[in-house]
Motif scaffolding. Sequence first.
Motif, PDB file in Angstrom:
ATOM      1  N   TYR A 115       0.866  -1.016  -0.412  1.00 51.85           N
ATOM      2  CA  TYR A 115      -0.373   0.197   0.335  1.00 51.85           C
ATOM      3  C   TYR A 115       0.706   0.648   0.060  1.00 51.85           C
ATOM      4  CZ  TYR A 115      -3.089   3.759   1.765  1.00 51.85           C
ATOM      5  OH  TYR A 115      -4.011   4.640   2.089  1.00 51.85           O
ATOM      6  N   VAL A 116       2.202   1.091   0.539  1.00 55.31           N
ATOM      7  CA  VAL A 116       3.146   2.659   0.976  1.00 55.31           C
ATOM      8  C   VAL A 116       3.865   2.411  -0.087  1.00 55.31           C
ATOM      9  CG1 VAL A 116       5.208   3.955   2.013  1.00 55.31           C
ATOM     10  CG2 VAL A 116       3.055   3.067   3.438  1.00 55.31           C
ATOM     11  N   LEU A 117       3.992   1.234  -1.003  1.00 55.67           N
ATOM     12  CA  LEU A 117       5.118   1.780  -1.986  1.00 55.67           C
ATOM     13  C   LEU A 117       4.278   2.618  -2.965  1.00 55.67           C
ATOM     14  CD1 LEU A 117       6.614  -1.653  -2.394  1.00 55.67           C
ATOM     15  CD2 LEU A 117       7.675   0.841  -1.857  1.00 55.67           C
ATOM     16  N   PHE A 156      -5.065  -0.109  -1.100  1.00 56.17           N
ATOM     17  CA  PHE A 156      -5.139  -0.525  -0.077  1.00 56.17           C
ATOM     18  C   PHE A 156      -6.229  -0.968   0.563  1.00 56.17           C
ATOM     19  CE2 PHE A 156      -9.386   2.545   2.141  1.00 56.17           C
ATOM     20  CZ  PHE A 156      -7.926   2.788   3.703  1.00 56.17           C
ATOM     21  N   SER A 157      -7.384  -1.496  -0.188  1.00 60.35           N
ATOM     22  CA  SER A 157      -8.524  -2.487  -0.129  1.00 60.35           C
ATOM     23  C   SER A 157      -7.940  -3.987   0.411  1.00 60.35           C
ATOM     24  CB  SER A 157      -9.310  -2.839  -1.036  1.00 60.35           C
ATOM     25  OG  SER A 157      -8.926  -2.855  -2.783  1.00 60.35           O
ATOM     26  N   TYR A 158      -6.952  -4.306  -0.601  1.00 62.84           N
ATOM     27  CA  TYR A 158      -5.927  -5.727  -0.182  1.00 62.84           C
ATOM     28  C   TYR A 158      -5.263  -5.280   1.599  1.00 62.84           C
ATOM     29  CZ  TYR A 158      -3.200  -9.652  -0.643  1.00 62.84           C
ATOM     30  OH  TYR A 158      -1.960 -10.942  -0.355  1.00 62.84           O
ATOM     31  N   TYR A 159      -4.843  -4.622   1.863  1.00 64.31           N
ATOM     32  CA  TYR A 159      -4.546  -3.970   3.320  1.00 64.31           C
ATOM     33  C   TYR A 159      -5.752  -3.668   4.335  1.00 64.31           C
ATOM     34  CZ  TYR A 159      -2.771  -0.817   6.898  1.00 64.31           C
ATOM     35  OH  TYR A 159      -2.205  -0.863   8.754  1.00 64.31           O
ATOM     36  N   ALA A 160      -6.576  -3.135   3.853  1.00 67.22           N
ATOM     37  CA  ALA A 160      -7.505  -2.778   5.169  1.00 67.22           C
ATOM     38  C   ALA A 160      -7.977  -3.515   5.297  1.00 67.22           C
ATOM     39  CB  ALA A 160      -8.672  -1.302   4.297  1.00 67.22           C
ATOM     40  N   ARG A 161      -8.636  -4.948   4.491  1.00 68.35           N
ATOM     41  CA  ARG A 161     -10.214  -5.677   4.453  1.00 68.35           C
ATOM     42  C   ARG A 161      -8.858  -6.639   5.117  1.00 68.35           C
ATOM     43  NH1 ARG A 161     -10.477  -9.754   0.715  1.00 68.35           N
ATOM     44  NH2 ARG A 161     -12.390 -10.264   2.148  1.00 68.35           N
ATOM     45  N   GLN A 162      -7.984  -6.917   5.536  1.00 73.16           N
ATOM     46  CA  GLN A 162      -7.155  -8.142   6.294  1.00 73.16           C
ATOM     47  C   GLN A 162      -6.904  -6.853   7.372  1.00 73.16           C
ATOM     48  OE1 GLN A 162      -2.826  -9.633   5.106  1.00 73.16           O
ATOM     49  NE2 GLN A 162      -3.308 -10.414   7.153  1.00 73.16           N
ATOM     50  N   PHE A 163      -6.350  -5.559   7.729  1.00 69.23           N
ATOM     51  CA  PHE A 163      -6.383  -5.226   8.504  1.00 69.23           C
ATOM     52  C   PHE A 163      -7.775  -5.283   9.712  1.00 69.23           C
ATOM     53  CE2 PHE A 163      -6.004  -0.691  11.280  1.00 69.23           C
ATOM     54  CZ  PHE A 163      -4.543  -1.644  12.163  1.00 69.23           C
ATOM     55  N   LEU A 164      -8.566  -4.446   8.877  1.00 66.34           N
ATOM     56  CA  LEU A 164     -10.069  -4.201  10.233  1.00 66.34           C
ATOM     57  C   LEU A 164     -10.259  -5.581   9.901  1.00 66.34           C
ATOM     58  CD1 LEU A 164     -11.198  -1.610   7.943  1.00 66.34           C
ATOM     59  CD2 LEU A 164     -10.287  -1.472   9.919  1.00 66.34           C
ATOM     60  N   ASP A 165     -10.367  -6.791   9.643  1.00 61.42           N
ATOM     61  CA  ASP A 165     -10.297  -8.468   9.884  1.00 61.42           C
ATOM     62  C   ASP A 165     -11.640  -8.084   9.123  1.00 61.42           C
ATOM     63  OD1 ASP A 165     -11.116 -10.701  10.127  1.00 61.42           O
ATOM     64  OD2 ASP A 165     -10.895 -10.576  12.068  1.00 61.42           O
ATOM     65  N   THR A 166     -12.389  -7.146   7.972  1.00 65.64           N
ATOM     66  CA  THR A 166     -13.443  -7.821   7.919  1.00 65.64           C
ATOM     67  C   THR A 166     -14.720  -9.045   6.790  1.00 65.64           C
ATOM     68  OG1 THR A 166     -12.547  -6.612   5.516  1.00 65.64           O
ATOM     69  CG2 THR A 166     -13.982  -5.249   6.789  1.00 65.64           C
ATOM     70  N   PRO A 167     -13.443 -10.094   6.564  1.00 65.73           N
ATOM     71  CA  PRO A 167     -14.461 -11.056   6.253  1.00 65.73           C
ATOM     72  C   PRO A 167     -15.318 -11.866   7.581  1.00 65.73           C
ATOM     73  CG  PRO A 167     -12.539 -10.775   5.268  1.00 65.73           C
ATOM     74  CD  PRO A 167     -12.474 -10.210   6.011  1.00 65.73           C
ATOM     75  N   GLN A 168     -14.154 -11.745   8.600  1.00 63.24           N
ATOM     76  CA  GLN A 168     -14.885 -12.487   9.794  1.00 63.24           C
ATOM     77  C   GLN A 168     -15.838 -11.717  10.673  1.00 63.24           C
ATOM     78  OE1 GLN A 168     -11.260 -12.832   8.970  1.00 63.24           O
ATOM     79  NE2 GLN A 168     -11.685 -14.756   8.398  1.00 63.24           N
ATOM     80  N   ARG A 169     -15.325  -9.739  11.163  1.00 62.96           N
ATOM     81  CA  ARG A 169     -15.987  -9.179  12.150  1.00 62.96           C
ATOM     82  C   ARG A 169     -17.241  -9.092  11.069  1.00 62.96           C
ATOM     83  NH1 ARG A 169     -13.124  -6.961  16.069  1.00 62.96           N
ATOM     84  NH2 ARG A 169     -10.450  -8.043  16.155  1.00 62.96           N
ATOM     85  N   LEU A 170     -17.110  -8.685   9.984  1.00 59.95           N
ATOM     86  CA  LEU A 170     -18.799  -8.173   8.774  1.00 59.95           C
ATOM     87  C   LEU A 170     -18.728  -9.082   7.572  1.00 59.95           C
ATOM     88  CD1 LEU A 170     -17.725  -4.274   9.222  1.00 59.95           C
ATOM     89  CD2 LEU A 170     -18.747  -5.345  10.730  1.00 59.95           C
TER      90      LEU A 170
END
Length: 183
Positions: A93-95, A135-149
């Motif tokens: 994401y930063v790159l 960003f979406s690749y990073y944010a999905r894992q960081f926010l753990d959306t598949p498990q939490r939402l």
Amino acid sequence: DHRLASRKFPYKNFLFQLPLEPNTTRTFYIRLSSNSKTSFLSHLRAEQPLAVRFQTEYWLLGAFYGVVLIMVVYNLCLYLFIGEQTYLRYVLYVLSCSLVFLSEDGLGFQYLWPDFPALNQLIIASSPILLLLTFSYYARQFLDTPQRLPRYDPWLRRVVLISVGVLLLDTLWLHSGWGFWLY
């Protein structure tokens, strides 16, 4: 030939030396043509204040890109030692953010790919799409959306894919510039 080396002043922005004599009035015309969304800002400056401005600008940009490089190296080391995917995704994401910044401020063209104007146009067009994907690749894992939402995660992925599709459509065919606001 629009290579950086073909310019009289090898700088990321276009610079022109104008033949001005004291106490005279001159009229100059400039014509612009671009394949991408462009903003044009012109200034008439003397050489000494311009040199001071360049020093300040490059010092600040160097500090900014130095911090970005430190973030990449630090998170890459965390990924290599801990093995957690979130750090690698953050590095990607930063790159991709850096690629957007380098293409927008012109430093990528000036220092990294000066002999490839076509590559510069490709990077300007594709870096927002890459930024959205990383960003979406990073944010999905960081926010753990598949498990939490789990109910909203498929919608989130669809929105990202639709956004990427709209950006591609605008980049390849429409050239409207509204894709810029989407990313």
